[in-house]
Design a protein around this motif. Structure first.
Motif, PDB file in Angstrom:
ATOM      1  N   ARG A   1     -37.468 -13.838  15.686  1.00 35.16           N
ATOM      2  CA  ARG A   1     -38.315 -14.355  16.358  1.00 35.16           C
ATOM      3  C   ARG A   1     -39.383 -13.449  16.411  1.00 35.16           C
ATOM      4  N   GLN A   2     -39.515 -12.301  15.844  1.00 36.67           N
ATOM      5  CA  GLN A   2     -40.718 -11.496  15.310  1.00 36.67           C
ATOM      6  C   GLN A   2     -41.430 -11.770  14.073  1.00 36.67           C
ATOM      7  N   GLY A   3     -40.697 -12.806  13.103  1.00 37.42           N
ATOM      8  CA  GLY A   3     -41.351 -13.510  12.258  1.00 37.42           C
ATOM      9  C   GLY A   3     -40.821 -12.844  10.745  1.00 37.42           C
ATOM     10  N   HIS A   4     -39.607 -12.072  10.666  1.00 32.75           N
ATOM     11  CA  HIS A   4     -39.036 -11.580   9.509  1.00 32.75           C
ATOM     12  C   HIS A   4     -37.744 -12.655   9.298  1.00 32.75           C
ATOM     13  N   ALA A   5     -37.996 -13.710   8.268  1.00 32.50           N
ATOM     14  CA  ALA A   5     -37.009 -14.742   8.319  1.00 32.50           C
ATOM     15  C   ALA A   5     -35.578 -14.208   7.857  1.00 32.50           C
ATOM     16  N   ASN A   6     -35.582 -13.116   6.768  1.00 29.56           N
ATOM     17  CA  ASN A   6     -34.525 -12.461   6.155  1.00 29.56           C
ATOM     18  C   ASN A   6     -33.525 -11.650   6.874  1.00 29.56           C
ATOM     19  N   ALA A   7     -33.418 -11.800   8.170  1.00 31.57           N
ATOM     20  CA  ALA A   7     -32.645 -10.956   8.889  1.00 31.57           C
ATOM     21  C   ALA A   7     -31.139 -11.614   9.214  1.00 31.57           C
ATOM     22  N   TRP A   8     -30.110 -10.626   8.957  1.00 34.15           N
ATOM     23  CA  TRP A   8     -28.878 -11.263   9.026  1.00 34.15           C
ATOM     24  C   TRP A   8     -27.870 -10.386   9.952  1.00 34.15           C
ATOM     25  N   SER A   9     -26.572 -10.849  10.346  1.00 35.82           N
ATOM     26  CA  SER A   9     -25.412 -10.160  11.022  1.00 35.82           C
ATOM     27  C   SER A   9     -24.301 -10.300  10.124  1.00 35.82           C
ATOM     28  N   LEU A  10     -23.677  -9.272  10.098  1.00 36.79           N
ATOM     29  CA  LEU A  10     -22.618  -8.881   9.289  1.00 36.79           C
ATOM     30  C   LEU A  10     -21.485  -9.748   9.991  1.00 36.79           C
ATOM     31  N   ALA A  11     -20.928 -10.853   9.615  1.00 39.96           N
ATOM     32  CA  ALA A  11     -19.989 -11.619  10.275  1.00 39.96           C
ATOM     33  C   ALA A  11     -18.694 -10.844  10.776  1.00 39.96           C
ATOM     34  N   GLY A  12     -18.196 -10.841  11.804  1.00 44.32           N
ATOM     35  CA  GLY A  12     -16.930 -10.363  12.125  1.00 44.32           C
ATOM     36  C   GLY A  12     -17.058  -8.681  12.290  1.00 44.32           C
ATOM     37  N   GLY A  13     -18.399  -8.280  12.097  1.00 38.19           N
ATOM     38  CA  GLY A  13     -18.643  -6.737  12.395  1.00 38.19           C
ATOM     39  C   GLY A  13     -17.940  -5.901  11.751  1.00 38.19           C
ATOM     40  N   LEU A  14     -17.957  -4.396  11.590  1.00 38.51           N
ATOM     41  CA  LEU A  14     -17.357  -3.517  11.216  1.00 38.51           C
ATOM     42  C   LEU A  14     -15.780  -3.901  10.718  1.00 38.51           C
ATOM     43  N   ALA A  15     -15.104  -4.478  11.523  1.00 36.22           N
ATOM     44  CA  ALA A  15     -13.764  -4.617  11.710  1.00 36.22           C
ATOM     45  C   ALA A  15     -13.409  -5.658  10.399  1.00 36.22           C
ATOM     46  N   GLN A  16     -14.200  -6.379  10.346  1.00 36.58           N
ATOM     47  CA  GLN A  16     -14.148  -7.500   9.242  1.00 36.58           C
ATOM     48  C   GLN A  16     -14.457  -6.715   7.801  1.00 36.58           C
ATOM     49  N   TRP A  17     -15.559  -5.766   7.759  1.00 28.20           N
ATOM     50  CA  TRP A  17     -15.816  -5.038   6.561  1.00 28.20           C
ATOM     51  C   TRP A  17     -14.803  -4.342   6.304  1.00 28.20           C
ATOM     52  N   ALA A  18     -14.260  -3.558   7.193  1.00 24.73           N
ATOM     53  CA  ALA A  18     -13.222  -2.701   6.940  1.00 24.73           C
ATOM     54  C   ALA A  18     -12.081  -3.390   6.099  1.00 24.73           C
ATOM     55  N   ALA A  19     -11.629  -4.588   6.554  1.00 25.08           N
ATOM     56  CA  ALA A  19     -10.592  -5.326   5.995  1.00 25.08           C
ATOM     57  C   ALA A  19     -11.023  -6.069   4.674  1.00 25.08           C
ATOM     58  N   ALA A  20     -12.198  -6.117   4.296  1.00 23.07           N
ATOM     59  CA  ALA A  20     -12.509  -6.722   3.223  1.00 23.07           C
ATOM     60  C   ALA A  20     -12.069  -6.076   1.826  1.00 23.07           C
TER      61      ALA A  20
ATOM     62  N   GLY B   1     -19.807  -7.981  15.515  1.00 21.93           N
ATOM     63  CA  GLY B   1     -20.904  -8.799  15.232  1.00 21.93           C
ATOM     64  C   GLY B   1     -21.535  -9.937  16.209  1.00 21.93           C
ATOM     65  N   ARG B   2     -21.257  -9.397  17.609  1.00 23.38           N
ATOM     66  CA  ARG B   2     -22.010  -9.908  18.738  1.00 23.38           C
ATOM     67  C   ARG B   2     -23.522  -9.297  18.772  1.00 23.38           C
ATOM     68  N   ARG B   3     -23.405  -7.961  19.021  1.00 25.10           N
ATOM     69  CA  ARG B   3     -24.742  -7.447  19.076  1.00 25.10           C
ATOM     70  C   ARG B   3     -25.499  -7.489  17.811  1.00 25.10           C
ATOM     71  N   SER B   4     -24.941  -7.488  16.578  1.00 27.18           N
ATOM     72  CA  SER B   4     -25.795  -7.616  15.500  1.00 27.18           C
ATOM     73  C   SER B   4     -26.392  -8.801  15.305  1.00 27.18           C
ATOM     74  N   ALA B   5     -25.841 -10.026  15.954  1.00 23.42           N
ATOM     75  CA  ALA B   5     -26.333 -11.398  15.946  1.00 23.42           C
ATOM     76  C   ALA B   5     -27.469 -11.249  16.706  1.00 23.42           C
TER      77      ALA B   5
END
Length: 103
Positions: free
Chosen positions: A84-103, A72-76
């Protein structure tokens, strides 16, 4: 500051309700070792992000762009860069793929 992290359960809801663009910012060797196939993510390593940002900047505001990486660090960083480029609807997956796999 404004949160840019989105929980795995929220990503699942977004994917069901709309068609977000999911971008995997891990490097190519990481993507090969641990594919994120179930996310149907576009592979754009963080090292190549600068070239990719302009094509996402002008996406419709309603289009969510969700960045993923291992923890989740690089995605943030990627989500902040796109905002910063102007697209406000940009997000980072919390906890990264490790968290995704556990969900």
């Amino acid at each position: 500051g404004v949160s840019i992290r989105v929980a795995p359960v929220a990503v699942q809801a977004l994917r069901a309700a709309s068609r977000p663009l999911v971008v995997d910012v891990r490097e190519a060797d990481e993507q090969q070792l641990q594919p994120a196939a179930d996310l149907a993510a576009e592979p754009v390593p963080l090292s190549a992000l600068a070239e990719a940002l302009p094509r996402w900047r002008d996406l419709p505001t309603a289009t969510s762009v969700i960045f993923v990486c291992r923890s989740g660090r690089r995605s943030a960083r990627a989500a902040h860069a796109l905002r910063r480029q102007g697209h406000a609807n940009a997000w980072s997956l919390a906890g990264g793929l490790a968290q995704w796999a556990a969900a």
